[in-house]
Scaffold this motif. Structure first.
Motif, PDB file in Angstrom:
ATOM      1  N   SER A 116      -1.453   2.819   4.010  1.00  0.00           N
ATOM      2  CA  SER A 116      -0.290   2.022   3.611  1.00  0.00           C
ATOM      3  C   SER A 116      -0.416   1.741   2.113  1.00  0.00           C
ATOM      4  O   SER A 116      -1.472   1.975   1.516  1.00  0.00           O
TER       5      SER A 116
ATOM      6  N   SER B  72       0.817  -3.514   5.794  1.00  0.00           N
ATOM      7  CA  SER B  72       1.781  -2.753   6.588  1.00  0.00           C
ATOM      8  C   SER B  72       1.034  -1.741   7.447  1.00  0.00           C
ATOM      9  O   SER B  72      -0.074  -1.336   7.119  1.00  0.00           O
ATOM     10  N   ASP B  73       1.672  -1.329   8.532  1.00  0.00           N
ATOM     11  CA  ASP B  73       1.119  -0.278   9.380  1.00  0.00           C
ATOM     12  C   ASP B  73       1.713   1.088   9.037  1.00  0.00           C
ATOM     13  O   ASP B  73       1.413   2.070   9.701  1.00  0.00           O
TER      14      ASP B  73
ATOM     15  N   ARG C 295       1.759   4.312   7.280  1.00  0.00           N
ATOM     16  CA  ARG C 295       0.771   5.122   6.555  1.00  0.00           C
ATOM     17  C   ARG C 295       1.355   6.484   6.214  1.00  0.00           C
ATOM     18  O   ARG C 295       2.013   7.110   7.047  1.00  0.00           O
TER      19      ARG C 295
ATOM     20  N   GLU D  27      -3.258  -0.703   1.738  1.00  0.00           N
ATOM     21  CA  GLU D  27      -4.571  -0.057   1.850  1.00  0.00           C
ATOM     22  C   GLU D  27      -4.895   0.760   0.597  1.00  0.00           C
ATOM     23  O   GLU D  27      -6.043   0.787   0.138  1.00  0.00           O
TER      24      GLU D  27
ATOM     25  N   GLU E 246      -4.788   9.980   8.774  1.00  0.00           N
ATOM     26  CA  GLU E 246      -3.472   9.424   9.096  1.00  0.00           C
ATOM     27  C   GLU E 246      -2.749   8.932   7.852  1.00  0.00           C
ATOM     28  O   GLU E 246      -1.591   8.558   7.911  1.00  0.00           O
TER      29      GLU E 246
END
Length: 109
Positions: free
Chosen positions: A45, A10-11, A13, A48, A42
């Motif tokens: 996700s 996913s983007d 964050r 991540e 930033e």
């Protein structure tokens, strides 16, 4: 984890706090990722975060918290609790009524 139960990439964050265990069960890994601070961090996700926990040697891990209440406190040399991260709220660390902590006990032999 270990490849099972990983979230989808996913983007999205955010700041996140996670806890994991090594495959041998001998190490507990705590991770606090800052976020929402342009030029500093930033955030990550959920995918991540899972990757970071795998890289840290965790075989099992969970996302505990996220956002502005995501903070990790450690005792400094004087014994005072200080933030080990940089919370994302512009006003600083939020008062959070629920915490997870480890307390070292002094045992005499």
């Amino acid at each position: 984890m270990g490849g099972a139960g990983l979230p989808e990439p996913s983007d999205v964050r955010h700041p996140r706090t996670a806890l994991g265990l090594s495959a041998e069960g001998t190490r507990m890994i705590w991770l606090d990722e800052d976020g929402r601070q342009r030029g500093y961090s930033e955030g990550v996700s959920e995918y991540e975060l899972a990757q970071l926990m795998l890289e840290a040697g965790c075989s099992d891990a969970m996302n505990l918290d996220g956002g502005g209440s995501s903070v990790m406190l450690l005792r400094d040399k004087a014994g005072a609790l200080t933030a080990a991260n940089r919370p994302s709220d512009p006003s600083g660390q939020r008062p959070v009524p629920v915490v997870l902590c480890i307390r070292r006990s002094e045992q005499s032999n």
